[in-house]
Motif scaffolding. Structure first.
Motif: not given
Ligand SMILES: [Mg+2]
Ligand SMILES: Nc1ncnc2c1ncn2[C@@H]1O[C@H](COP(=O)(O)OP(=O)(O)OP(=O)(O)O)[C@@H](O)[C@H]1O
Length: 265
Positions: A172, A83, A42
């Protein structure tokens, strides 16, 4: 897009997350980034989006350092489904179109087309006022969606961004809230709908990254393995070990060395 010997440490962090990472994202390619929890996937994506700057090294687009580019212009070049993606307390329409705020006046016909292509029709069908439905408003006449429904809507946001010229799509863990069937469909429909934009996909479920043109393994702050799924299985390194581990977990002990065991999931 190139990461050139990029290192990065969070302000106040005790150690660097990325350490001399070098990576090229080629035009039009489906690139998957895998690695353990906390490996820095990330973080890599946030650097790519210009949310942070490298502590050392540089990230370039067409040989120009990201630092030298106008941040707003850069964000018009890429779209990211993070995410921890944001749920906007707006209408369904606004939740999609704010991915390309400069594109005013896109007709509903086009938006509905993307909803269908991206597999979010069932989400929209549940909304009493269609695109006009206010989302995530407790009480009143709005409504909230499940994690998976939000994720499907967010995917349409990414398609909308591509429709309006974004050349790089970062996803993500885009299917973390979806069931296995919906996940398979997501990859078919969403990744199939981005045309010749580049896609960077991050996923813990290795069966979903298998079709990628190229898979890179992020470990100890840099890329330690790189290639197609078949290349990496042949290499017999950490990716192969993780892939077999996940396949065996799904199918139970005994199937650990069978090729393609995850096919049936
Ligand atoms: Mg991550
Ligand atoms: N805002 C932050 N400030 C300080 N440290 C951070 C911050 N965000 C992440 N980290 C640390 O950076 C490292 C990498 O985190 P990152 O979120 O990039 O990992 P990841 O590979 O995406 O993990 P996951 O698979 O769990 O999503 C971790 O050790 C994490 O604790």
């Amino acid at each position: 897009m190139d990461f050139e010997d990029v290192s990065f440490q969070y302000p106040g962090g005790s150690r660097p997350v990325l350490r001399g990472l070098t990576l090229t994202i080629r035009p039009g390619e489906r690139l998957a980034v895998v690695g353990g929890s906390g490996a820095g996937k990330t973080t890599l994506v946030k650097l790519l989006a210009g949310l942070y700057e490298p502590t050392a090294g540089r990230i370039t687009a067409d040989a120009a350092d990201l630092r030298s580019l106008d941040a707003a212009a850069w964000r018009r070049g890429m779209t990211a489904l993070f995410q921890d993606f944001v749920h906007y307390p707006l209408t369904a329409r606004d939740n999609i179109t704010l991915a390309a705020p400069e594109a005013v006046g896109t007709g509903d016909g086009k938006i509905l087309e993307l909803v269908r292509a991206g597999g979010a029709q069932t989400v929209l069908d549940r909304l009493e006022s269609g695109l006009d439905t206010e989302l995530w408003r407790t009480g009143g006449d709005g409504r909230d969606l499940s994690g998976g429904q939000w994720q499907k809507l967010a995917a349409i946001r990414a398609l909308y961004a591509v429709e309006h010229g974004r050349r790089l799509v970062v996803l993500d863990e885009p299917t973390a809230h979806l069931d296995v069937k919906a996940e398979a469909r997501f990859h078919e429909q969403v990744i199939g709908s981005v045309g010749d934009a580049s896609v960077v996909l991050i996923s813990h479920r290795l069966s979903t990254v298998r079709p990628a043109d190229r898979i890179v393994l992020l470990q100890d702050g840099r890329i330690t393995e790189e290639g197609s799924h078949d290349d990496l299985m042949k290499l017999g390194g950490e990716y192969a070990r993780l892939f077999r581990l996940q396949a065996s977990r799904f199918h139970g002990p005994g199937s650990i060395d069978r090729e393609g065991v995850e096919e049936g999931r």
